[in-house]
Write an enzyme that holds these catalytic residues in place. Structure first.
Site, PDB file in Angstrom:
ATOM      1  N   PRO A   1      49.172  51.559  67.771  1.00  0.00           N
ATOM      2  CG  PRO A   1      49.208  49.249  67.860  1.00  0.00           C
ATOM      3  CD  PRO A   1      48.275  50.403  67.882  1.00  0.00           C
TER       4      PRO A   1
ATOM      5  CB  VAL B   1      46.459  51.231  63.510  1.00  0.00           C
ATOM      6  CG1 VAL B   1      47.202  50.056  64.101  1.00  0.00           C
ATOM      7  CG2 VAL B   1      46.671  52.475  64.360  1.00  0.00           C
ATOM      8  N   GLY B   2      46.583  53.676  60.956  1.00  0.00           N
ATOM      9  CA  GLY B   2      45.789  54.646  60.203  1.00  0.00           C
ATOM     10  C   GLY B   2      45.355  55.859  60.979  1.00  0.00           C
TER      11      GLY B   2
ATOM     12  CB  THR C   1      48.476  60.412  60.110  1.00  0.00           C
ATOM     13  OG1 THR C   1      49.324  60.342  61.250  1.00  0.00           O
ATOM     14  CG2 THR C   1      48.671  61.753  59.421  1.00  0.00           C
TER      15      THR C   1
ATOM     16  CB  SER D   1      50.577  40.942  82.437  1.00  0.00           C
ATOM     17  OG  SER D   1      51.472  41.007  81.359  1.00  0.00           O
TER      18      SER D   1
ATOM     19  CE  LYS E   1      49.380  41.754  77.726  1.00  0.00           C
ATOM     20  NZ  LYS E   1      49.194  41.718  79.187  1.00  0.00           N
TER      21      LYS E   1
END
Length: 815
Positions: free
Chosen positions: A373, A376-377, A379, A696, A739
């Protein structure tokens, strides 16, 4: 006309007399006119036409060919076809892999279309032979026209580059005036379809030859004018050559006078750069060849600048320059740990690559793809990898790139041509072994200019990129020493062939504890320094950071968290600028005072789960996990199911499967099996502006239905995910960590997961998260309902903390 992939079927059967039957199948032609006594290749792709040819092959190979008045029509009627056509014999047929046909046909005789007798499966028509008229009194005039036509056609052939000289011999051997006219009309490629059709429809031979003679005279005038224009152009070219010789003489005079040495110095300077660039021998030869060509050009020539720019690029590319990397695993690990918390899988993969490279320096670099997502780091981790290896760092953003030339470059024939981003990046890095990050690879586009993703197939293939050929340089360059790292939020848009070339490392979202640790170790210090403050002037308590995480951000990464910490630092910096000098300890109350009330809905889950018919599900989105509510309602009706909430096809099928399962097991839950006959069931998934799809939500839907139909409320402190089958099984789903994090973020501490996802929980969830959450693993729908449904009138248990606000609309994928 045969295609190299086609399989020819020889259906020729030799010469045969022309016997025109009263009815024939009709093949409509687009933009083509077939004349009697001529051979022609035809492409047949329409389904009805393919059926026609297949039937004709087995029944005489004779068809009627008529030209369409409007070539765009797919299913022409009788009024859409010209009245005069040609009886045609099929000589050869080639069947291609895509089902289309290629034919070699021979026109036999003119025919007249009376009426269509059938439209399906293909056109059939009543026809009759169109008899040509040749009057004896016209014989003398026809002979004169025939001679003129032959002379004019021979001149047309001699002037036209499109016509073969053999046509002159062929026409001289044709004595029949009608056949001569047909042959020449079919040979003139410049005639448009209506004109050719006019010749075909002219049954009077004298009139037909008169029409053709006029057409040949007009064509001859056009060709003579074109020849005149060509002569003028050649005269202009001769003038340019004369100017070139004069310039060369001028250069010789300048050399005698000691002038013009500047260009010679420039050429020698480029020659020295070529020798010092360390190019491979094949590239060096190409560079010297281009340099020799440049030395013979006048400086004023337009091509001079193009050639000079090309040589500048060749000598600027790092053919042999590389950074001496330092392979120290302990130092690399310390650098990665200092820059990024967690992300252990990605760090371990980098350390494994370095360990192998230390033992085998010739090993090819991996092509890594960081997927996760936003925030989150991905790059920044690639930058840290470059720093830990002491390599140069190059970043190219692929988001929105649609032109294949952005990767491979433009050919030198175009004005302003440049190499692609790969070669440009290496030139900027001045090293042939940098860490090269291709950011946002999932956001590549494609249009009429090409597909950049296809161009990346060679760049990101370790077996091929040792001889990457940029369109501008047009010489091979070795990319095998480059460490390519790509980033993406989701893998679905990435083409399978490109995905296959990359080693995917997933970077999931962070837990609250991980976000707290990242904020304490990285974000706070960074934002304090960015806003001109010091750690003595401002401090953040753990309680304040948790308040920001819970009440002001709702994300998988930490980008918004950093933004909110920056907002707090800005307000503190403003206070100091206004003269308030005392140090600030940011507490929970400070956060609320500076950022306003927490952006949460305290009663959201309680409000939504008060009554039966509402269940809490879990969904995966590109930005992390989300809580998903499914609401069921029963009304008087006649046995129908209504689904709303912008649901995709897969999710709708899950809802139907859920209702079918419960109808089959209604008696087990004290529900009348015939309830559906007098009821209308409505299933709704709120946030209707957000598209939702995936299997789901099956367990959530069946739970909401069972709750509504049994009047038993669903536990408000329990969330669930899983795919269902009609037989009652609960199947595994994806995005487990995201989730579970979403459930925890809204205060839910119990989740229901498929039994087969137990391994994902053990591998993906941290020990702290497993300790904090209670997970129920189920394999049957009955187990889900036993855990989720309360008894009638029972008090719904609530989650322990408030829920964050609804997210901005993003596409939810219920994996």
């Amino acid at each position: 006309m045969s295609d190299q992939h086609g399989h020819p079927e020889d259906v020729s059967s030799g010469e045969r007399p022309v016997i025109v039957p009263p009815e024939l199948p009709v093949l409509p032609l687009r933009d083509t006119v077939l004349f009697p006594n001529s051979f022609m290749p035809l492409a047949v792709a329409r389904e009805s036409s393919v059926r026609l040819i297949d039937d004709a092959i087995g029944s005489g190979k004779l068809i009627g060919v008529f030209t369409q008045k409007d070539p765009a029509l797919e299913e022409p009627a009788q009024e859409d076809l010209y009245e005069i056509g040609t009886a045609t014999h099929i000589h050869k047929m080639f069947r291609l892999p895509d089902g289309s046909l290629r034919l070699i046909v021979q026109g036999l005789a003119r025919i007249r279309l009376h009426r269509l007798t059938a439209y399906r499966p293909y056109l059939r028509a009543e026809i009759s032979e169109a008899v040509e008229a040749l009057r004896e009194e016209d014989r003398l005039e026809i002979d004169a026209l025939q001679r003129n036509i032959k002379i004019n056609f021979q001149q047309v052939v001699s002037l036209s580059p499109l016509l073969s000289d053999d046509l002159q011999t062929l026409t001289s051997n044709i004595g029949d005036p009608g056949k001569l006219a047909d042959f020449i009309a079919s040979s003139l490629t410049t005639l448009v379809t209506p004109v050719k059709q006019e010749v075909l429809e002219t049954l009077d031979i004298r009139a037909r030859m008169d029409v053709l003679n006029r057409l040949l005279i007009k064509e001859l005038e056009v060709l003579e004018l074109g020849s005149k224009i060509q002569s003028q152009v050649q005269s202009e070219v001769g003038k340019n050559q004369r100017e070139y010789f004069l310039r060369e003489q001028m250069k010789a005079i300048q050399r005698e006078l000691g002038e013009g040495d500047e260009q010679a110095k420039e050429i020698e300077e480029l020659r020295g750069k070529i020798e010092a660039a360390g190019m491979p021998e094949s590239v060096r030869k190409e560079a010297l060849r281009e340099l020799d060509r440049l030395s013979k050009m006048p400086v004023a020539a337009a091509e001079y600048t193009v050639s000079r720019t090309y040589l500048d690029w060749l000598v600027a590319v790092p053919w042999s320059k590389r950074t001496d990397e330092v392979i120290d695993l302990k130092r690399t690990k310390s650098v990665l740990d200092a820059d990024h918390s967690d992300l252990e899988k990605a760090k371990d993969r980098i350390l494994e690559y370095l360990a192998v490279r230390k033992l085998n320096p010739e090993v090819k670099g991996p092509i890594l793809c960081f997927v996760g997502p936003p925030g989150v780091g991905k790059t920044s981790l690639a930058k840290s990898i470059a720093s830990s290896l002491d390599r140069k760092f190059v970043r190219v953003s692929l988001g929105g790139m649609r032109d294949e030339a952005e990767i491979r470059g433009h050919r030198r024939t175009y004005i302003g041509a440049l190499p692609g981003q790969v070669i440009q990046g290496l030139r900027r890095a001045e090293s042939k072994n940098p860490v090269f990050i291709l950011d946002e690879i999932d956001k590549l586009g494609s249009d009429f200019r090409g597909d950049p993703a296809s161009a990346l197939l060679e760049v990101l293939d370790p077996e091929q990129n040792n001889s990457f050929r940029d369109h501008y340089l047009d010489v091979p360059f070795d990319l095998s020493e480059v460490l390519f790292i790509t980033t993406a939020n989701i893998l679905d848009p990435v083409p399978p062939a490109l995905r296959d070339r990359m080693e995917v490392l997933e970077l999931p979202g962070y837990t609250e504890e991980e976000k707290l640790r990242i904020a304490q170790e990285h974000l706070v210090g960074k934002q304090v320094a960015n806003h001109g403050l010091t750690v003595e002037q401002v401090t953040f308590t753990e309680e304040a950071l948790r308040t920001v995480i819970r009440g002001y951000t709702r994300e998988a990464g930490v980008r918004n968290l950093e933004r909110e910490i920056g907002a707090l630092c800005r307000k503190i910096a403003r206070r100091r600028a206004e003269g308030i000098e005392e140090a600030v300890a940011v507490t929970r109350d400070t956060v609320v005072n500076m950022l306003g009330a927490p952006r949460v809905l305290d009663e959201e889950i309680e409000d939504r789960t008060k009554a039966p018919g509402v269940a809490v599900g879990l969904a995966w989105t590109p930005t992390g996990g989300e809580v998903l509510f499914v609401e069921a309602s029963r009304m008087q009706g006649s046995g129908s199911l209504t689904l709303t909430g912008h649901l995709g096809d897969v999710m709708k099928e899950s809802a139907r499967a859920a209702l079918s399962w419960f109808r089959a097991h209604a008696t087990e839950y004290d529900v009348d099996p015939a309830f559906y006959k007098t009821a209308e069931i409505h299933l709704h998934v709120p946030s209707g502006a957000i598209p939702k799809d995936g299997p789901s939500a099956g367990v959530t839907m069946v739970t909401a239905l069972a709750s509504e139909l049994t009047a038993r409320p669903v536990r408000g402190d329990l969330a669930m995910t899983g795919e269902i089958t009609l037989s009652g099984r609960v199947l595994p789903v994806g995005g487990i960590k995201e989730k579970v994090l979403a459930a925890r973020r809204v205060g839910i501490r119990e989740v229901i997961l498929p039994q087969q996802n137990e391994k994902n929980v053990k591998e993906d969830l941290s020990e702290e998260l497993r300790r904090d959450m209670r997970v129920h693993f189920v394999s049957r729908i009955g187990e889900v309902l036993s855990l989720a449904l309360l008894s009638k009138g029972a008090q719904v248990k609530r989650p322990s903390i408030p829920v964050a606000p609804e997210p901005e609309p993003v596409h939810e994928t219920v994996q």
